[in-house]
Design a protein around this motif. Sequence first.
Motif, mmCIF file in Angstrom:
data_model
loop_
_atom_site.group_PDB
_atom_site.id
_atom_site.type_symbol
_atom_site.label_atom_id
_atom_site.label_comp_id
_atom_site.label_asym_id
_atom_site.label_seq_id
_atom_site.Cartn_x
_atom_site.Cartn_y
_atom_site.Cartn_z
ATOM 1 N N LEU A 2 -8.445 0.989 7.968
ATOM 2 C CA LEU A 2 -9.403 1.802 7.271
ATOM 3 C C LEU A 2 -9.467 3.431 8.069
ATOM 4 C CD1 LEU A 2 -12.465 -0.168 6.309
ATOM 5 C CD2 LEU A 2 -10.655 0.560 4.770
ATOM 6 N N LYS B 277 -11.947 13.418 -9.123
ATOM 7 C CA LYS B 277 -10.848 13.977 -8.031
ATOM 8 C C LYS B 277 -10.453 15.396 -8.652
ATOM 9 C CE LYS B 277 -7.855 11.661 -5.845
ATOM 10 N NZ LYS B 277 -6.934 10.732 -5.466
ATOM 11 N N ASN C 224 -4.531 2.408 1.601
ATOM 12 C CA ASN C 224 -4.975 2.654 2.816
ATOM 13 C C ASN C 224 -6.106 3.385 2.845
ATOM 14 O OD1 ASN C 224 -2.483 1.425 4.385
ATOM 15 N ND2 ASN C 224 -1.361 3.000 3.055
ATOM 16 N N ASP C 225 -6.472 4.069 1.960
ATOM 17 C CA ASP C 225 -7.683 4.995 2.096
ATOM 18 C C ASP C 225 -9.083 4.239 2.173
ATOM 19 O OD1 ASP C 225 -9.570 7.120 1.821
ATOM 20 O OD2 ASP C 225 -8.790 7.889 -0.138
ATOM 21 N N PHE D 213 -4.320 5.466 -6.588
ATOM 22 C CA PHE D 213 -4.970 5.779 -5.425
ATOM 23 C C PHE D 213 -4.592 4.945 -4.364
ATOM 24 C CE2 PHE D 213 -8.291 6.647 -8.653
ATOM 25 C CZ PHE D 213 -9.295 7.370 -8.037
ATOM 26 N N ASP D 214 -4.638 5.537 -3.029
ATOM 27 C CA ASP D 214 -4.112 4.944 -1.877
ATOM 28 C C ASP D 214 -4.831 3.713 -1.428
ATOM 29 O OD1 ASP D 214 -2.577 4.343 0.487
ATOM 30 O OD2 ASP D 214 -2.624 6.412 1.307
ATOM 31 N N THR E 59 -10.919 4.169 -1.103
ATOM 32 C CA THR E 59 -10.230 3.560 -2.112
ATOM 33 C C THR E 59 -10.671 1.874 -1.837
ATOM 34 O OG1 THR E 59 -8.557 4.700 -2.371
ATOM 35 C CG2 THR E 59 -8.131 2.344 -3.203
ATOM 36 N N ARG F 242 0.667 -1.188 -0.026
ATOM 37 C CA ARG F 242 0.088 -0.004 0.077
ATOM 38 C C ARG F 242 0.820 1.277 -0.121
ATOM 39 N NH1 ARG F 242 -2.486 -3.189 4.093
ATOM 40 N NH2 ARG F 242 -1.830 -1.682 5.798
#
Length: 283
Positions: A194, A263, A136-137, A133-134, A140, A78
Amino acid sequence: MNELALRVQDHPQDMADLQRAVALLEAPTLTARMANVVGAPLEFAVRKLPNAVSSRIQSVTEAALYKAAQAALLTMDRTQPGKRASPRLHKLAAAASGAVGGAGGLMTLAIELPLSTTIIMRAVADIARSEGFDLNDFATRQACLEVFALGGNSGKDDASETGYYMTRGFTTELMRHFSAELAGSAVKGHGLGLGIGPKEAGKWLAKIVEKVAARFGVVVSEKFAAQAVPVIGAVAGATLNTMFVSYYQDMARGHFIVRRLEKTYGFEPVRLAYQSLAGHMQG
């Protein structure tokens, strides 16, 4: 001409990306592609499945999706948004798992489906990361699960619940109802990574998987019915699994291109531009 189209005149690559996304997301359905492989419509074969088998498939599908979300989204690297995706690797893995489960019926489905679903989930997350895209988000991860809803509609869906943006809408509505609970959650523990506690993360995952599995289960049932056709066997199992992962890779690529453009330009301008392009494709 809408706002996105006006602004994108100075960004031709973004318009080209949106056109690519529309072409991917509005392409023939997975059902149609599988029917071409089998050589016959799948609706009749699915209707012939006993109710007990259909219920078992749905149960296995939901469990497989839940496990895949935990396994794939937790083990992906990630730390490198923008890293190039590896679609061929996931297709090869899917073909191998499909050959194993090819003609084994419901027993092998319970073994093969969790494996193939995890492969698809990793492929989807791989593409999300390649689009910047991350992983960890929170958003996402939700978007990765949304991709599995793009393959079919639940029989309980209203007739209006069709189309790319409508499909996205049902998870948005689900999260709107859940957001009040999340809003009061402290940023603690590990959960699913999250930014919420384990209990809240588990509730979120269960809610969204249940919704998505209702749609993903439709195409899993069709795949099971296709593999049950005489003389299909392991070869078609590998072919159908490769088709499965390829389809969801296409859906993921289109999905995350659209979200990336949102975005930059905002949700509504992109939605209007998408619908305009889709209308021209169908016209």
